[in-house]
Design a protein around this motif. Structure first.
Motif, PDB file in Angstrom:
ATOM      1  N   VAL A   1       0.848  -1.184   0.000  1.00 29.96           N
ATOM      2  CA  VAL A   1       0.000   0.000   0.000  1.00 29.96           C
ATOM      3  C   VAL A   1       0.889   1.242   0.000  1.00 29.96           C
ATOM      4  O   VAL A   1       2.006   1.223   0.535  1.00 29.96           O
ATOM      5  CB  VAL A   1      -0.949  -0.005   1.221  1.00 29.96           C
ATOM      6  CG1 VAL A   1      -0.176   0.040   2.529  1.00 29.96           C
ATOM      7  CG2 VAL A   1      -1.967   1.123   1.147  1.00 29.96           C
TER       8      VAL A   1
ATOM      9  N   CYS B   1      -5.060   0.773  -1.532  1.00 28.57           N
ATOM     10  CA  CYS B   1      -6.173   1.146  -0.663  1.00 28.57           C
ATOM     11  C   CYS B   1      -6.809   2.430  -1.207  1.00 28.57           C
ATOM     12  O   CYS B   1      -6.213   3.132  -2.021  1.00 28.57           O
ATOM     13  CB  CYS B   1      -5.694   1.360   0.776  1.00 28.57           C
ATOM     14  SG  CYS B   1      -6.991   1.132   2.017  1.00 28.57           S
ATOM     15  N   GLY B   2      -8.012   2.707  -0.747  1.00 27.14           N
ATOM     16  CA  GLY B   2      -8.667   3.943  -1.131  1.00 27.14           C
ATOM     17  C   GLY B   2      -9.388   3.883  -2.458  1.00 27.14           C
ATOM     18  O   GLY B   2     -10.283   4.677  -2.714  1.00 27.14           O
TER      19      GLY B   2
ATOM     20  N   ARG C   1     -11.961  -2.352  -4.616  1.00 26.52           N
ATOM     21  CA  ARG C   1     -11.382  -3.635  -4.221  1.00 26.52           C
ATOM     22  C   ARG C   1     -10.819  -4.369  -5.448  1.00 26.52           C
ATOM     23  O   ARG C   1      -9.853  -5.112  -5.340  1.00 26.52           O
ATOM     24  CB  ARG C   1     -12.442  -4.503  -3.525  1.00 26.52           C
ATOM     25  CG  ARG C   1     -12.898  -3.941  -2.175  1.00 26.52           C
ATOM     26  CD  ARG C   1     -11.727  -3.766  -1.212  1.00 26.52           C
ATOM     27  NE  ARG C   1     -12.125  -3.148   0.037  1.00 26.52           N
ATOM     28  CZ  ARG C   1     -12.485  -3.802   1.130  1.00 26.52           C
ATOM     29  NH1 ARG C   1     -12.520  -5.121   1.119  1.00 26.52           N
ATOM     30  NH2 ARG C   1     -12.813  -3.149   2.221  1.00 26.52           N
TER      31      ARG C   1
ATOM     32  N   SER D   1      -7.236  -3.160  -5.906  1.00 26.15           N
ATOM     33  CA  SER D   1      -6.271  -3.711  -4.949  1.00 26.15           C
ATOM     34  C   SER D   1      -6.039  -5.203  -5.200  1.00 26.15           C
ATOM     35  O   SER D   1      -4.915  -5.695  -5.057  1.00 26.15           O
ATOM     36  CB  SER D   1      -6.733  -3.465  -3.512  1.00 26.15           C
ATOM     37  OG  SER D   1      -8.002  -4.016  -3.280  1.00 26.15           O
TER      38      SER D   1
ATOM     39  N   SER E   1       3.837  -4.177   4.648  1.00 30.12           N
ATOM     40  CA  SER E   1       2.392  -4.005   4.748  1.00 30.12           C
ATOM     41  C   SER E   1       2.091  -3.098   5.927  1.00 30.12           C
ATOM     42  O   SER E   1       2.734  -3.192   6.974  1.00 30.12           O
ATOM     43  CB  SER E   1       1.722  -5.373   4.947  1.00 30.12           C
ATOM     44  OG  SER E   1       0.376  -5.227   5.351  1.00 30.12           O
TER      45      SER E   1
ATOM     46  N   CYS F   1      -3.917  -2.586   7.585  1.00 35.67           N
ATOM     47  CA  CYS F   1      -5.363  -2.348   7.473  1.00 35.67           C
ATOM     48  C   CYS F   1      -5.828  -2.109   6.040  1.00 35.67           C
ATOM     49  O   CYS F   1      -7.004  -1.879   5.794  1.00 35.67           O
ATOM     50  CB  CYS F   1      -5.749  -1.161   8.349  1.00 35.67           C
ATOM     51  SG  CYS F   1      -4.893   0.392   7.914  1.00 35.67           S
ATOM     52  N   GLN F   2      -4.912  -2.136   5.065  1.00 40.91           N
ATOM     53  CA  GLN F   2      -5.234  -1.746   3.695  1.00 40.91           C
ATOM     54  C   GLN F   2      -6.082  -2.795   2.970  1.00 40.91           C
ATOM     55  O   GLN F   2      -6.191  -3.942   3.406  1.00 40.91           O
ATOM     56  CB  GLN F   2      -3.938  -1.506   2.898  1.00 40.91           C
ATOM     57  CG  GLN F   2      -3.150  -2.752   2.554  1.00 40.91           C
ATOM     58  CD  GLN F   2      -2.219  -3.219   3.660  1.00 40.91           C
ATOM     59  OE1 GLN F   2      -2.038  -2.544   4.657  1.00 40.91           O
ATOM     60  NE2 GLN F   2      -1.623  -4.385   3.478  1.00 40.91           N
ATOM     61  N   ASN F   3      -6.648  -2.383   1.840  1.00 47.18           N
ATOM     62  CA  ASN F   3      -7.428  -3.311   1.018  1.00 47.18           C
ATOM     63  C   ASN F   3      -6.570  -4.451   0.483  1.00 47.18           C
ATOM     64  O   ASN F   3      -7.015  -5.602   0.431  1.00 47.18           O
ATOM     65  CB  ASN F   3      -8.066  -2.572  -0.169  1.00 47.18           C
ATOM     66  CG  ASN F   3      -9.224  -1.690   0.244  1.00 47.18           C
ATOM     67  OD1 ASN F   3      -9.771  -1.833   1.338  1.00 47.18           O
ATOM     68  ND2 ASN F   3      -9.604  -0.764  -0.614  1.00 47.18           N
TER      69      ASN F   3
ATOM     70  N   GLN G   1      -4.569  -6.852   1.197  1.00 45.08           N
ATOM     71  CA  GLN G   1      -4.120  -7.629   2.340  1.00 45.08           C
ATOM     72  C   GLN G   1      -3.033  -8.637   1.952  1.00 45.08           C
ATOM     73  O   GLN G   1      -2.968  -9.096   0.805  1.00 45.08           O
ATOM     74  CB  GLN G   1      -5.298  -8.376   2.952  1.00 45.08           C
ATOM     75  CG  GLN G   1      -6.264  -7.482   3.712  1.00 45.08           C
ATOM     76  CD  GLN G   1      -5.712  -7.067   5.065  1.00 45.08           C
ATOM     77  OE1 GLN G   1      -5.474  -7.897   5.939  1.00 45.08           O
ATOM     78  NE2 GLN G   1      -5.505  -5.772   5.238  1.00 45.08           N
TER      79      GLN G   1
END
Length: 545
Positions: free
Chosen positions: A133, A207-208, A211, A214, A237, A240-242, A244
């Motif tokens: 991320v 992220c952001g 999905r 990501s 990493s 908490c990011q999309n 994973q």
């Protein structure tokens, strides 16, 4: 040297090989054409009178229609030409027969590469460091600065000296115009490891966004881990990011099953302090570099080469010299049992039927059609379209319509059968030519080619572009000699001799394959590697032409 040519005997457009002046005559295919206006080299002109709506042909394909009456000998411009491409059907037309080029000169030849346990062979041996991320970009850059200083990668920067000289001159009242660029050597000290290089990737994804974006990023990074030019990787990493860690691991499992290369993963939110994260990543990565450095180059057959085929900053000569040269190389690699990947789907507009006819498996032809139509619809849905693909630079140097640009761009894929169709991030498994769905954007497309397994990329340009890649050497091929001389710092190979009538496409192709063997063996470094051009942009699956 000829003044002008046609590319196919059915064409009704001529290509100016040199500047043509109004009033002179150009001899083409035994016919004299009176030039009506000054026409710059690389640009096209009508070989017969065209009425409004008449179709224009190049490469034996429709590349546009006349918006206004165009007289024989008059230049083709954006003002008098509308985009139109040859239509295609859902079915293969006719029988396809391929005559492979003579590769006797290269049979039994090898390159010195890095052998991997999965049977692939790398042209480089890189340890890759990347974030899942964008939040981890700062930590990646911290690691980069620390490693490059300690391992001998840090370069003396002549621009630093120039900036210091400008400051000194301001303070002393001397002329700023007399400041000159420093002449520092490129490398300041000897590198610690001889057999492995450490490469760093940053990006703005993970992220952001959606999905889908990501998940696509994780599949792309899984392809980079699988690429034979990579010995192993360090992954940062946030947590908490999309994108994973588990999604990356699933993407690896779906692509290769079990990854046999070392993979070091560090999670900042689990670790705690940033200091502890970077310290742990640095120590463990250094230990891994020691092991990766033990891998040495060994001979490998040319069938272990996977070449990516790319163009950027194209001009009116690209489809006549550089791209067909790559096409001949692609055919030779295919004949030798290797792999070639042709990308940039917006630049296959108008040549779909030819490619469908060359596709061995009907299911793959169907997949190609679906991908092309979905991409075209996505562009149209946001008010764009493939017809808007040519850039101002393309148009200025003779590529007036997307169909005209595409007809020349597709020549990079040669004439061999199409053995597979790959969606973005899918890995090239099949020997022979594969088509990969990417945008025409140079860096997004090149990033995708390497993620699909290319261990060397051939990149043609007529205007000049500095694109590189972190893990795969990119060999820049100029369509014309003027560019090769003007931008010698980024051009590796000059195909302009084809335009000048000094060499044939086959001769250029064989010369280029010899150069590729040297690049793949590490005896020659490409200009992009020497200049440390290391671009990486994941394609967000919106519209990017």
């Amino acid at each position: 040297m000829k003044k002008a040519i046609t590319i196919n005997e059915t064409d009704n457009l001529g290509v100016a090989l040199t500047d043509l002046s109004a009033g002179e005559t150009a001899e083409i295919n035994g016919k004299s054409v009176a030039i009506q206006q000054d026409i710059q080299a690389k640009h096209k002109f009508a070989l017969e009178d065209l009425a409004v709506g008449d179709e224009m042909y190049m490469y034996g394909l429709v590349v546009g229609t006349a918006k206004t009456p165009i007289a024989s000998g008059q230049a083709i411009t954006v003002e008098n030409t509308a985009h139109k491409a040859t239509e295609f059907s859902d079915q293969k037309e006719g029988e396809f027969h391929w005559t492979a080029p003579d590769v006797s000169r290269f049979e039994g030849r090898t390159f010195d590469g890095y052998h991997r346990t999965d049977g692939q062979v790398g042209t480089a041996n890189n340890w890759l460091v990347f974030p899942l991320v964008f939040c981890e970009n700062r930590n990646i850059l911290t690691l980069k600065k620390a490693f490059e200083t300690a391992l001998g990668y840090e370069e003396a920067n002549p621009y630093n000296e120039l900036a210091s000289d400008l400051v000194r001159r301001l303070e002393t009242g001397e002329s700023l115009d007399d400041a000159t660029l420093g002449q520092s050597s490129q490398q300041s000290n000897k590198r610690l490891f001889e057999n492995v290089e450490i490469k760093f990737i940053t990006h703005q994804a993970g992220c952001g966004g959606t999905r889908e974006d990501s998940d696509t990023l994780c599949r792309l990074l899984a392809g980079y881990l699988r690429n034979p030019n990579v010995a192993g990787a360090t992954v940062l990493s946030l947590g908490c990011q999309n994108a994973q860690v588990s999604i990356l691991q699933d993407a690896i499992a779906n692509s290769v099953g079990e990854l046999t290369k070392p993979l070091l993963i560090f999670d900042q939110q689990e670790t705690g302090s940033e200091y502890d994260l970077v310290q742990s990543a640095l120590k463990d990565t250094f230990k891994a570099l020691i092991e990766a450095n033990k891998i040495e180059r060994k001979p490998a057959p040319l069938s272990k080469l996977t070449i990516g085929l790319e163009c950027g900053g194209s001009d009116g000569f690209s489809g006549i010299s550089a791209n067909p040269t790559l096409g001949h190389v692609s055919d030779m690699i295919t004949a030798l049992g290797g792999k070639a990947i042709l990308s940039e789907f917006p630049e296959l507009c108008g040549v779909e039927q030819e490619l469908i006819n060359r596709t061995e498996n009907p299911a793959y032809a169907k997949k190609f059609i679906q991908l092309m139509r979905a991409y075209a619809k996505a562009a149209e849905d946001v008010g764009s379209g493939f017809d808007m693909n040519p850039s101002p630079g393309n148009i200025k140097d003779g590529l007036i319509t997307d169909a005209m640009k595409s007809a020349g761009a597709a020549k990079k894929g040669g004439t061999s059968p199409v053995m597979d169709i790959l969606d973005y991030t899918e890995y090239a498994e099949q020997s022979g030519l594969s088509l990969l769905c990417t945008p025409g954007n140079d860096v997004e497309s090149t990033t995708g080619l390497v993620g699909s397994g290319a261990n060397v990329v051939l990149f043609t340009t007529g205007l000049g572009t500095p694109t590189g890649n972190p893990i795969a050497p990119i060999l820049k091929v100029s369509s014309n000699t003027k560019l090769a001389e003007r931008m010698a710092d980024i051009i590796d190979f000059n195909a302009g001799e084809v335009i000048e009538g000094k060499k044939s496409i086959a001769e250029m192709g064989e010369e280029m394959l010899e150069y590729i063997i040297n690049i793949a063996s590490g005896t020659v470094a490409s200009k992009a590697v020497l200049m440390r051009h290391e671009d990486f942009i994941p394609w967000k699956r919106g519209v990017s032409l």
